[in-house]
Write a protein that holds these residues in place. Structure first.
Motif, PDB file in Angstrom:
ATOM      1  N   ARG A   1     -67.916  -9.559 -58.201  1.00 30.49           N
ATOM      2  CA  ARG A   1     -67.652 -10.530 -57.129  1.00 30.49           C
ATOM      3  C   ARG A   1     -68.795 -10.567 -56.114  1.00 30.49           C
ATOM      4  O   ARG A   1     -69.105 -11.601 -55.533  1.00 30.49           O
ATOM      5  N   ILE A   2     -69.409  -9.444 -55.887  1.00 29.20           N
ATOM      6  CA  ILE A   2     -70.553  -9.418 -54.961  1.00 29.20           C
ATOM      7  C   ILE A   2     -71.744 -10.125 -55.593  1.00 29.20           C
ATOM      8  O   ILE A   2     -72.393 -10.966 -54.980  1.00 29.20           O
ATOM      9  N   TYR A   3     -71.995  -9.781 -56.874  1.00 24.73           N
ATOM     10  CA  TYR A   3     -73.100 -10.435 -57.572  1.00 24.73           C
ATOM     11  C   TYR A   3     -72.905 -11.949 -57.581  1.00 24.73           C
ATOM     12  O   TYR A   3     -73.827 -12.728 -57.316  1.00 24.73           O
ATOM     13  N   LYS A   4     -71.667 -12.365 -57.852  1.00 21.19           N
ATOM     14  CA  LYS A   4     -71.342 -13.781 -57.965  1.00 21.19           C
ATOM     15  C   LYS A   4     -71.604 -14.530 -56.655  1.00 21.19           C
ATOM     16  O   LYS A   4     -72.186 -15.610 -56.633  1.00 21.19           O
ATOM     17  N   ILE A   5     -71.206 -13.948 -55.535  1.00 21.84           N
ATOM     18  CA  ILE A   5     -71.368 -14.676 -54.268  1.00 21.84           C
ATOM     19  C   ILE A   5     -72.853 -14.807 -53.905  1.00 21.84           C
ATOM     20  O   ILE A   5     -73.266 -15.797 -53.297  1.00 21.84           O
ATOM     21  N   LEU A   6     -73.650 -13.827 -54.306  1.00 21.67           N
ATOM     22  CA  LEU A   6     -75.096 -13.946 -54.047  1.00 21.67           C
ATOM     23  C   LEU A   6     -75.660 -15.123 -54.840  1.00 21.67           C
ATOM     24  O   LEU A   6     -76.496 -15.887 -54.345  1.00 21.67           O
ATOM     25  N   ALA A   7     -75.198 -15.275 -56.085  1.00 20.66           N
ATOM     26  CA  ALA A   7     -75.663 -16.384 -56.923  1.00 20.66           C
ATOM     27  C   ALA A   7     -75.156 -17.715 -56.372  1.00 20.66           C
ATOM     28  O   ALA A   7     -75.897 -18.694 -56.262  1.00 20.66           O
ATOM     29  N   GLU A   8     -73.895 -17.746 -56.003  1.00 18.15           N
ATOM     30  CA  GLU A   8     -73.306 -18.995 -55.490  1.00 18.15           C
ATOM     31  C   GLU A   8     -74.034 -19.488 -54.247  1.00 18.15           C
ATOM     32  O   GLU A   8     -74.103 -20.676 -53.973  1.00 18.15           O
ATOM     33  N   ASN A   9     -74.569 -18.558 -53.483  1.00 22.45           N
ATOM     34  CA  ASN A   9     -75.262 -18.948 -52.259  1.00 22.45           C
ATOM     35  C   ASN A   9     -76.772 -19.031 -52.434  1.00 22.45           C
ATOM     36  O   ASN A   9     -77.511 -19.161 -51.472  1.00 22.45           O
ATOM     37  N   GLY A  10     -77.190 -18.944 -53.670  1.00 18.41           N
ATOM     38  CA  GLY A  10     -78.598 -19.196 -53.956  1.00 18.41           C
ATOM     39  C   GLY A  10     -79.545 -18.060 -53.597  1.00 18.41           C
ATOM     40  O   GLY A  10     -80.755 -18.228 -53.602  1.00 18.41           O
ATOM     41  N   LEU A  11     -79.013 -16.893 -53.294  1.00 17.73           N
ATOM     42  CA  LEU A  11     -79.924 -15.776 -53.016  1.00 17.73           C
ATOM     43  C   LEU A  11     -80.527 -15.237 -54.302  1.00 17.73           C
ATOM     44  O   LEU A  11     -81.626 -14.676 -54.284  1.00 17.73           O
ATOM     45  N   ILE A  12     -79.774 -15.363 -55.390  1.00 13.85           N
ATOM     46  CA  ILE A  12     -80.322 -15.013 -56.702  1.00 13.85           C
ATOM     47  C   ILE A  12     -80.049 -16.193 -57.648  1.00 13.85           C
ATOM     48  O   ILE A  12     -79.147 -17.000 -57.408  1.00 13.85           O
ATOM     49  N   ARG A  13     -80.839 -16.286 -58.714  1.00 10.34           N
ATOM     50  CA  ARG A  13     -80.657 -17.364 -59.690  1.00 10.34           C
ATOM     51  C   ARG A  13     -80.224 -16.733 -61.009  1.00 10.34           C
ATOM     52  O   ARG A  13     -81.019 -16.057 -61.664  1.00 10.34           O
ATOM     53  N   ASP A  14     -78.947 -16.906 -61.367  1.00  9.97           N
ATOM     54  CA  ASP A  14     -78.409 -16.379 -62.621  1.00  9.97           C
ATOM     55  C   ASP A  14     -77.190 -17.219 -62.960  1.00  9.97           C
ATOM     56  O   ASP A  14     -76.044 -16.806 -62.752  1.00  9.97           O
ATOM     57  N   PRO A  15     -77.425 -18.422 -63.504  1.00  6.35           N
ATOM     58  CA  PRO A  15     -76.317 -19.372 -63.683  1.00  6.35           C
ATOM     59  C   PRO A  15     -75.164 -18.794 -64.508  1.00  6.35           C
ATOM     60  O   PRO A  15     -74.005 -19.074 -64.213  1.00  6.35           O
ATOM     61  N   ALA A  16     -75.478 -17.960 -65.477  1.00  6.17           N
ATOM     62  CA  ALA A  16     -74.408 -17.417 -66.320  1.00  6.17           C
ATOM     63  C   ALA A  16     -73.807 -16.147 -65.742  1.00  6.17           C
ATOM     64  O   ALA A  16     -72.868 -15.583 -66.301  1.00  6.17           O
ATOM     65  N   LEU A  17     -74.345 -15.702 -64.628  1.00  2.00           N
ATOM     66  CA  LEU A  17     -73.872 -14.470 -63.957  1.00  2.00           C
ATOM     67  C   LEU A  17     -73.853 -13.295 -64.923  1.00  2.00           C
ATOM     68  O   LEU A  17     -72.942 -12.460 -64.889  1.00  2.00           O
ATOM     69  N   SER A  18     -74.877 -13.229 -65.773  1.00  2.00           N
ATOM     70  CA  SER A  18     -74.850 -12.190 -66.804  1.00  2.00           C
ATOM     71  C   SER A  18     -75.719 -10.991 -66.454  1.00  2.00           C
ATOM     72  O   SER A  18     -75.852 -10.070 -67.239  1.00  2.00           O
ATOM     73  N   GLY A  19     -76.322 -11.028 -65.281  1.00  2.00           N
ATOM     74  CA  GLY A  19     -77.132  -9.883 -64.898  1.00  2.00           C
ATOM     75  C   GLY A  19     -78.527  -9.923 -65.477  1.00  2.00           C
ATOM     76  O   GLY A  19     -79.068  -8.878 -65.870  1.00  2.00           O
ATOM     77  N   ILE A  20     -79.147 -11.124 -65.509  1.00  2.00           N
ATOM     78  CA  ILE A  20     -80.490 -11.272 -66.083  1.00  2.00           C
ATOM     79  C   ILE A  20     -81.552 -10.619 -65.184  1.00  2.00           C
ATOM     80  O   ILE A  20     -81.265 -10.226 -64.054  1.00  2.00           O
ATOM     81  N   ASP A  21     -82.777 -10.544 -65.724  1.00  2.00           N
ATOM     82  CA  ASP A  21     -83.835  -9.847 -64.993  1.00  2.00           C
ATOM     83  C   ASP A  21     -84.556 -10.731 -63.971  1.00  2.00           C
ATOM     84  O   ASP A  21     -84.901 -10.282 -62.885  1.00  2.00           O
ATOM     85  N   ASP A  22     -84.838 -11.985 -64.350  1.00  2.00           N
ATOM     86  CA  ASP A  22     -85.570 -12.854 -63.429  1.00  2.00           C
ATOM     87  C   ASP A  22     -84.567 -13.583 -62.543  1.00  2.00           C
ATOM     88  O   ASP A  22     -83.887 -14.511 -62.974  1.00  2.00           O
ATOM     89  N   ILE A  23     -84.466 -13.166 -61.285  1.00  2.00           N
ATOM     90  CA  ILE A  23     -83.414 -13.727 -60.432  1.00  2.00           C
ATOM     91  C   ILE A  23     -83.976 -14.565 -59.291  1.00  2.00           C
ATOM     92  O   ILE A  23     -83.299 -14.798 -58.301  1.00  2.00           O
ATOM     93  N   GLY A  24     -85.230 -15.013 -59.414  1.00  2.00           N
ATOM     94  CA  GLY A  24     -85.726 -15.987 -58.443  1.00  2.00           C
ATOM     95  C   GLY A  24     -86.672 -15.419 -57.397  1.00  2.00           C
ATOM     96  O   GLY A  24     -87.170 -14.304 -57.531  1.00  2.00           O
ATOM     97  N   ASP A  25     -86.871 -16.195 -56.329  1.00  2.00           N
ATOM     98  CA  ASP A  25     -87.943 -15.912 -55.375  1.00  2.00           C
ATOM     99  C   ASP A  25     -87.558 -14.981 -54.224  1.00  2.00           C
ATOM    100  O   ASP A  25     -88.424 -14.437 -53.536  1.00  2.00           O
ATOM    101  N   LEU A  26     -86.283 -14.875 -53.955  1.00  2.00           N
ATOM    102  CA  LEU A  26     -85.895 -14.169 -52.740  1.00  2.00           C
ATOM    103  C   LEU A  26     -85.625 -12.692 -52.981  1.00  2.00           C
ATOM    104  O   LEU A  26     -85.888 -11.851 -52.138  1.00  2.00           O
TER     105      LEU A  26
END
Lengths: 659, 659
Positions: free
Chosen positions: A46-71
């Motif tokens: 749920r923590i990982y998900k909210i970071l993605a939902e708010n664009g702090l990380i980029r992981d559309p499938a929420l699968s825990g990928i390595d490249d998570i964006g610029d921030l």
């Protein structure tokens, strides 16, 4: 300098690995399925998900990928090695947990039963090693200069795990293991670590790992309630300051009540955590970040908002050049932990914290007092608290030279000496000796006209409070700027105007270095003796109004329960202040309690502990008729309620006359 | 929520325009060329340059281009409009400055002569309008949501420019004009603005613009030194709290000494600025950011480091959701202002502040006391200070109900009442009446054996200090936890052992509501009377040692200058504490000053103001032999130096015997 054409701030590191969700409680009933154990695998998701939902990380499938964006940038999670874990835990404990991989369901369930709030499945050991390794890597990435700060979304948590025993949902002591290994492997870069544990529970495991270590400053804010709140040991008390070389480097800020919120946490950070942190000058700050003090957590029952977590993170960023690693501990409301972690993550990437909500109430007095007490205790170890004017304690701390033994004079005696002067000169009062008593002969004074009066006002009081001014540098009270107001004189003027007699009873409070003295017992003794032996000398007195002020009031309640005074006592006024309420114990007759309720009017501080969380709560009848005042402190109560009190007395005397 | 796939933090805005360098002082001598006016056009260039050198902006030619890279974004500077300026300044003032465009060199120079520290050339008006417009645009960009925060590198500065008159290098009141226009044009978004002015000078112009405005909280930290430091008016004093609706919304934190550094600024921010800011809840925070408190600035002569500027910026970022606009004011060391501005800019873009340097000394006591005084004064207006235990002041603030007039009893009188008890009972002392005196008859006591003694110890003292404990909630002193120690008894025991006579002289300090009483004059009167009239009753006394304690000591110095006591007075001990030193004025004979120096031993507080910046500074001879103690407070001094004092007395008596 012109060569560095562009400044590239480092990113914030993030630890997350779905394999830490494998550790889960084995269901033994349908009930456990619909109401799962609070330390629930979904917590990290749920923590990982909210970071993605708010664009702090980029992981559309929420699968825990390595490249998570610029921030933020991903920090790979790995299992902690045995060598690393053994820095904190003994071999036996490591093996004990290792074995859980091979147990069958029944064995796992029985091990779960035996432990102190820990559960096991066959993946628990693996998840726990990942959680611990994640904490290590999150710290390492900062120290290696790969990230500016980091957030480790790991479970199972760690701070209750003591070196020798797991507990409180915690298997390995993640933060402790990370700290020990960083100190070991980076002896030049990291000499001092500050651990701030804002989980609502005391981090007994982490504390224990560094209790005699001056390289680690451990600061924990937690519910305590005199040890009634988990983990419920004395180790969470504020006076546990560390041992040996570690003395002064352990700092507990235990809340004595629940319902703590932003105001108290910000206050504690500003008054204690930050000044101490600046003085300690850590090379790395690690937060044991439980989110169970968050508003909405049914275990923590506190009210810390996401923005407050952001503000605390923001404050800590100002230590150690911003080298800050936030490691998840507890927190059981999935929405609350997600929103709290998001607020923390935003501040870590460099955003300002959201404004705190407008406070709906002042900080709790219990918290203010505790913060004050911690500062006072810690002023022995930290210069910032010595110079702090926050330190309201101007107590004498003992002689600086052994050859100098000054005699101490209690101010109470000085005030009584002066009271006797004006009671004698201005109020024509004389000592009334008590039979068979070792008390000072100025304990009871009475007006001489009491012989002609049929009404007596018996005023039983502590020493008045003092208003004063503290010297900001020397830390003493300036006697020339000190005064007291003797509210008794207000009553005496009023009583003499109406032709009433007066009896003044002085009950000093517990005195310095006189442990066997009890003001409460003294008040009982004096009032009983006065009733049994002395009042008969005033044959005209057939109506009495008692006024009890401060702790002395409790002696009054004792008398009323132990003698049947109803034919003579017409009203009982109490200015209780912050002293404990005392219930009337009707030794003489049951109906005394009803009579006491009707006859009494007791004024308690606005912040008296009897009012509790909820204003509507009322003390029971046998405590008398207790009213909540708008102010605090005996003199303020009397000032506020003098008229109400005297009106009540007059009414009670009149009613009697009409009968 | 999943729609916002990437979170893009806003950039930090930057205002800079080379045309603000056109305003410059017209040289009238070669000297001005080699030692230019401190408000030097290079100031803004050097700040811009260091940002580029460190890669925060990209502008290789340093020409002020528009595209400055990824971290900051350019906010175009424009001239403030007349309409905008007229929000603060009257038409006459605008026209006065407008005319400077057309004046010839002589007229400009004469106008420069006439003004209060302002200079003019034909571009001054243009540069000043750009500076003012830059401040407006820097704020506007934040409120419009174009940038997250901003830095306006503008000049000429603005905060000394009062609505009606320019001054202190300032033409238009940039921050005030920006604030007024933001409040006017964004009535929904910005209802409240907090202005923090950390320029080392008081921002008299800004203060005046909002003195009766509750929408603007103005907080200034500045050197003041009782008005001796520029701008040197009473308006910079701490008790200037605002007027009318603005009462409580003006907060001056004036330093009474120079040499202030990080410790004091961080302390003031943590104890005053931040709690007040959180309670005010501004919608926008503007910093009037002079860098003349920076270490190395020869005008400010203070020691604030770049990291401290970073920390203060970091703290302010936690207000108003981070909406923070930093506008340049003064600051005259080109290196220092560049490094300070760089530290501020880094924090604005989201980097953590650098760790503060390890403090080499404690905060100055004068600063601690001032911060304490401001908190006390401001507790009338701000809840955060009411609840603050930092508030060491437990003074009685007057009755809450008008009908209740309680009599106040000074603790001093209570203590004297008790002293009389034990001096009479345990030390066999009796009152020694003074002739023609209205003082209480217990003012002077003497031991009865003084009739047989040839040595008299005359102990002249204030009331002892009190050690105590403050109630954290009610704010009063708990009398039962209060005590005093009477150090005189230490001396009396010692004196009686040696067969000396004792005279005890009690000099109460200035009393509540007794403005015409002076402890110092009372001590003079008593000691002169005692010398002229009373000592002759003790025919055997031919050697006297005086001991003066606290303010009472000054009466002693008066006596020694006004009578020739040399044949009898063998030693003079003073426990001065923090009271002002008093010089002996030898009315009788010049050589008295030398004699006084040889005969005296005076102990002053570690933090006595006489020690100044430099430990090696020594008071001049006519102040007697003054020693710096290791502690503060009268009792601690006596505890520390009792043996030294009594040895000195014994030596002085022996020497006399040998003569």
């Amino acid at each position: 300098m012109m060569s560095s054409l562009s400044y590239t701030p480092l990113k914030t590191g993030l630890c997350y690995d779905v394999r830490m969700r494998y550790h889960a409680k084995i269901y033994t009933s349908y009930y456990e399925y619909i109401d799962p154990h609070p330390e629930d695998p979904r917590r990290i998701y749920r923590i990982y998900k909210i970071l993605a939902e708010n664009g702090l990380i980029r992981d559309p499938a929420l699968s825990g990928i390595d490249d998570i964006g610029d921030l933020m940038c991903k920090i790979p999670v790995r299992e902690a090695t045995s060598e690393e874990i053994l820095e904190v835990h003994p071999k036996e404990q490591l093996e004990y947990l290792e074995k859980t991989q091979y147990l069958n369901r029944d064995e796992l369930l029985s091990k779960t039963e035996l432990g102190d709030s820990v559960y096991f499945n066959n993946d628990s050991y693996f998840s726990a090693k990942l959680s611990c390794g994640g904490a290590i890597e999150a710290c390492k990435a900062i120290v290696d200069g790969k990230v500016k700060n980091s957030l480790a979304i790991v479970r199972p948590p760690g701070h209750h795990s003591e070196p020798e025993v797991a507990g409180g949902f915690c298997l390995f002591s993640n933060v402790a293991v990370a700290t020990k290994n960083i100190l070991k492997n980076y002896p030049d870069k990291v000499k001092k670590v500050m651990i701030v544990d804002w989980d609502i529970h005391h981090g007994n495991g982490t504390q224990k790992a560094f209790y005699n270590d001056d390289r680690v400053l451990y600061v924990s804010l937690h519910r305590f309630e005199l040890g009634k709140y988990y983990p419920g040991t004395i180790h969470g008390q504020y006076d546990q300051v560390g041992e040996g070389k570690g003395e002064g480097f352990n700092c507990n800020i235990p809340w004595s009540v629940g319902g703590i919120g932003d105001a108290e946490y910000i206050w504690a950070f500003e008054q204690i955590v930050m000044p101490m942190g600046r003085e300690f000058r850590p090379d790395l700050v690690i937060v044991s970040s439980g989110f169970d003090a968050a508003d909405g957590d049914t275990i923590g029952k506190c009210h810390v908002t996401p923005s407050c977590y952001g503000h605390m993170t923001h404050m800590l960023k100002s230590l150690a050049n911003g080298k800050l690693c936030v490691v998840l501990e507890g927190g059981y409301n999935l929405d609350a932990i997600a929103r709290s972690a998001l607020a923390v993550a935003k501040v870590l990437i460099g955003e300002p914290p959201d404004e705190l909500p407008a406070p709906d109430k002042d900080p709790k007095p219990e918290a203010i007092e505790m913060i004050d007490r911690v500062i006072d205790l810690k002023s022995k170890y930290w210069k910032c608290f010595k110079r702090q004017i926050t330190n309201s304690n101007c107590e004498y701390k003992g002689p600086i030279s052994e050859s100098f033994f000054a005699k101490k004079f209690p101010i109470q005696d000085a005030i009584r000496a002066q009271q006797i002067q004006y009671l004698t000169n201005d109020y024509n009062m004389v000592p009334l000796p008590l039979m068979n008593s070792n008390l000072p002969e100025d304990t009871v004074m009475c007006s001489t006209d009491i012989l002609q009066s049929n009404v007596a006002i018996i005023y039983v009081h502590d020493t008045p409070e003092i208003w004063s001014k503290r010297d900001a540098i020397a830390g003493v009270i300036d006697s020339s700027a000190s005064l007291y107001m003797d509210a008794s004189l207000q009553f005496y003027d009023w009583a003499l105007d109406r032709g009433y007699g007066i009896i003044d009873v002085n009950i000093p409070q517990t005195l310095y270095e006189q442990d066997n003295y009890s003001a409460s017992l003294t008040a009982q003794e004096v009032l009983i003796k006065l009733w049994d032996n002395n009042l008969k000398y005033f044959p005209n007195v057939n109506k009495i109004a008692y006024i009890g002020v401060g702790e002395a009031y409790s002696g009054l309640v004792h008398l009323l329960g132990h003698r049947d005074t109803r034919s003579v006592v017409k009203s009982v006024i109490g200015f209780v202040g912050k002293k404990p309420l005392k219930a009337l114990v009707p030794l003489v007759e049951e109906s005394l309690a009803d009579w006491y309720f009707k006859t009494s009017l007791l004024f308690a501080d606005k912040n008296h502990s009897c009012w509790g969380e909820n204003d509507s709560k009322k003390p029971r009848k046998r405590y008398g008729r207790v009213l909540r005042c708008d102010s605090d402190g005996i003199f303020s109560l009397i000032e506020e309620r003098f008229e109400e009190a005297t009106d009540f007395i007059i009414d009670s005397l009149d009613e009697w006359t009409e009968e």
